[in-house]
Design a protein around this motif. Structure first.
Motif, PDB file in Angstrom:
ATOM      1  N   PHE A 179       2.520 -10.009  -3.536  1.00 12.76           N
ATOM      2  CA  PHE A 179       1.572  -9.440  -2.708  1.00 12.76           C
ATOM      3  C   PHE A 179       1.052  -9.438  -1.661  1.00 12.76           C
ATOM      4  O   PHE A 179      -0.781  -8.545  -1.634  1.00 12.76           O
ATOM      5  CB  PHE A 179       1.181  -8.300  -4.111  1.00 12.76           C
ATOM      6  CG  PHE A 179       2.079  -7.505  -4.888  1.00 12.76           C
ATOM      7  CD1 PHE A 179       2.685  -6.176  -4.819  1.00 12.76           C
ATOM      8  CD2 PHE A 179       2.677  -8.363  -5.850  1.00 12.76           C
ATOM      9  CE1 PHE A 179       3.555  -5.884  -6.009  1.00 12.76           C
ATOM     10  CE2 PHE A 179       3.377  -7.686  -6.998  1.00 12.76           C
ATOM     11  CZ  PHE A 179       3.810  -6.201  -7.191  1.00 12.76           C
ATOM     12  N   ALA A 201      -0.806  -9.799   2.562  1.00 12.64           N
ATOM     13  CA  ALA A 201      -0.630  -8.206   3.198  1.00 12.64           C
ATOM     14  C   ALA A 201       0.239  -8.152   4.063  1.00 12.64           C
ATOM     15  O   ALA A 201       0.893  -9.361   4.599  1.00 12.64           O
ATOM     16  CB  ALA A 201      -2.171  -8.788   3.907  1.00 12.64           C
ATOM     17  N   SER A 258       2.990  -6.582   3.611  1.00 10.55           N
ATOM     18  CA  SER A 258       4.251  -6.450   2.334  1.00 10.55           C
ATOM     19  C   SER A 258       4.169  -5.217   1.788  1.00 10.55           C
ATOM     20  O   SER A 258       5.239  -5.051   0.823  1.00 10.55           O
ATOM     21  CB  SER A 258       4.196  -7.600   1.170  1.00 10.55           C
ATOM     22  OG  SER A 258       2.701  -7.442   0.248  1.00 10.55           O
ATOM     23  N   ASP A 259       3.362  -3.660   1.995  1.00  5.25           N
ATOM     24  CA  ASP A 259       3.442  -2.261   1.994  1.00  5.25           C
ATOM     25  C   ASP A 259       4.039  -2.013   2.312  1.00  5.25           C
ATOM     26  O   ASP A 259       4.148  -0.258   2.273  1.00  5.25           O
ATOM     27  CB  ASP A 259       1.684  -2.340   1.429  1.00  5.25           C
ATOM     28  CG  ASP A 259       1.580  -2.182   3.128  1.00  5.25           C
ATOM     29  OD1 ASP A 259       1.819  -3.224   3.590  1.00  5.25           O
ATOM     30  OD2 ASP A 259      -0.223  -1.603   3.139  1.00  5.25           O
ATOM     31  N   PRO A 296       0.639   2.028  -1.955  1.00  5.38           N
ATOM     32  CA  PRO A 296      -0.710   1.895  -0.921  1.00  5.38           C
ATOM     33  C   PRO A 296      -1.747   1.082  -2.184  1.00  5.38           C
ATOM     34  O   PRO A 296      -2.895   0.241  -1.655  1.00  5.38           O
ATOM     35  CB  PRO A 296      -0.850   2.869  -0.372  1.00  5.38           C
ATOM     36  CG  PRO A 296       0.274   4.372  -0.218  1.00  5.38           C
ATOM     37  CD  PRO A 296       1.053   3.682  -2.073  1.00  5.38           C
ATOM     38  N   ILE A 328      -2.160  -0.650  -4.535  1.00  3.36           N
ATOM     39  CA  ILE A 328      -2.701  -1.915  -4.631  1.00  3.36           C
ATOM     40  C   ILE A 328      -3.253  -2.834  -3.260  1.00  3.36           C
ATOM     41  O   ILE A 328      -4.055  -3.477  -3.436  1.00  3.36           O
ATOM     42  CB  ILE A 328      -0.920  -2.077  -4.475  1.00  3.36           C
ATOM     43  CG1 ILE A 328      -0.032  -2.278  -5.802  1.00  3.36           C
ATOM     44  CG2 ILE A 328      -1.035  -3.995  -4.005  1.00  3.36           C
ATOM     45  CD1 ILE A 328       0.930  -2.463  -5.306  1.00  3.36           C
ATOM     46  N   TRP A 329      -2.978  -2.043  -1.961  1.00  3.52           N
ATOM     47  CA  TRP A 329      -3.959  -2.749  -1.112  1.00  3.52           C
ATOM     48  C   TRP A 329      -4.876  -1.986  -0.731  1.00  3.52           C
ATOM     49  O   TRP A 329      -5.745  -2.425  -0.333  1.00  3.52           O
ATOM     50  CB  TRP A 329      -3.189  -2.626   0.059  1.00  3.52           C
ATOM     51  CG  TRP A 329      -2.163  -3.673   0.235  1.00  3.52           C
ATOM     52  CD1 TRP A 329      -2.064  -5.190   0.304  1.00  3.52           C
ATOM     53  CD2 TRP A 329      -0.754  -3.523  -0.839  1.00  3.52           C
ATOM     54  NE1 TRP A 329      -1.239  -5.602   0.192  1.00  3.52           N
ATOM     55  CE2 TRP A 329      -0.134  -4.911  -0.410  1.00  3.52           C
ATOM     56  CE3 TRP A 329      -0.107  -2.274  -1.155  1.00  3.52           C
ATOM     57  CZ2 TRP A 329       1.584  -4.816  -0.563  1.00  3.52           C
ATOM     58  CZ3 TRP A 329       1.468  -2.744  -1.401  1.00  3.52           C
ATOM     59  CH2 TRP A 329       1.773  -3.713  -1.404  1.00  3.52           C
ATOM     60  N   LYS A 330      -5.525  -0.661  -2.145  1.00  2.00           N
ATOM     61  CA  LYS A 330      -6.607   0.037  -1.127  1.00  2.00           C
ATOM     62  C   LYS A 330      -7.471  -0.512  -1.826  1.00  2.00           C
ATOM     63  O   LYS A 330      -8.784  -0.400  -1.942  1.00  2.00           O
ATOM     64  CB  LYS A 330      -5.958   1.298  -1.722  1.00  2.00           C
ATOM     65  CG  LYS A 330      -5.600   1.725  -0.269  1.00  2.00           C
ATOM     66  CD  LYS A 330      -5.692   3.669  -0.556  1.00  2.00           C
ATOM     67  CE  LYS A 330      -4.758   4.794  -0.221  1.00  2.00           C
ATOM     68  NZ  LYS A 330      -3.968   5.591  -0.597  1.00  2.00           N
ATOM     69  N   PRO A 388      -7.269  -3.902  -4.013  1.00  2.00           N
ATOM     70  CA  PRO A 388      -6.706  -5.194  -4.679  1.00  2.00           C
ATOM     71  C   PRO A 388      -7.564  -5.636  -5.925  1.00  2.00           C
ATOM     72  O   PRO A 388      -7.145  -6.591  -7.380  1.00  2.00           O
ATOM     73  CB  PRO A 388      -6.289  -5.975  -3.775  1.00  2.00           C
ATOM     74  CG  PRO A 388      -7.966  -5.395  -2.883  1.00  2.00           C
ATOM     75  CD  PRO A 388      -7.740  -4.007  -3.145  1.00  2.00           C
TER      76      PRO A 388
END
Ligand code: ASC
Length: 110
Positions: free
Chosen positions: A41, A43, A45-46, A54, A56-58, A60
């Motif tokens: 996961f 940066a 890979s979204d 999203p 996951i990255w919003k 973390p």
């Protein structure tokens, strides 16, 4: 993951006969695999064809906490499996499955 966790689930829910050796082997595979997804996961890979939300990255930190909860529960599940007692496997399976579901609900698109 689903194949090995699923075998434990089948035993925990009585859909398959309890086999202590099979339970322990599958639980060990689950513990090993529980460490693997997270490095993917990264940066960037979204995008593309992915079920990863999203969030996951919003958030973390929340994602990491969910991943660590799962990893801790499957360690307990493996310990339970290794007691050779079906009731112990049953007791540990539900909480472990909840951590799968919780993370999928929050972070994986249907
Ligand atoms: C499984 C599997 C999951 C979890 C989840 C638990 O066997 O593939 O994602 O259990 O359904 O609620």
């Amino acid at each position: 993951m689903a194949a090995h966790f699923g075998r434990l689930g089948a035993m925990a829910t009585g859909k398959a006969p309890f086999d202590a050796k099979v339970a322990a082997e599958n639980a060990d595979v689950v513990v090993y695999m529980s460490k693997l997804p997270w490095a993917a996961f990264v940066a960037g890979s979204d995008t593309g064809d992915t079920k990863a939300k999203p969030e996951i990255w919003k958030d973390p930190a929340k994602f990491k906490a969910a991943s660590e909860k799962m990893q801790a529960e499957v360690v307990k599940l493996a310990a339970a499996a290794k007691t050779g007692n079906a009731d112990n496997l049953k007791a540990a399976f539900g909480p472990a499955a909840e951590t799968c579901k919780g993370c999928h609900d929050d972070f994986r698109a249907k």
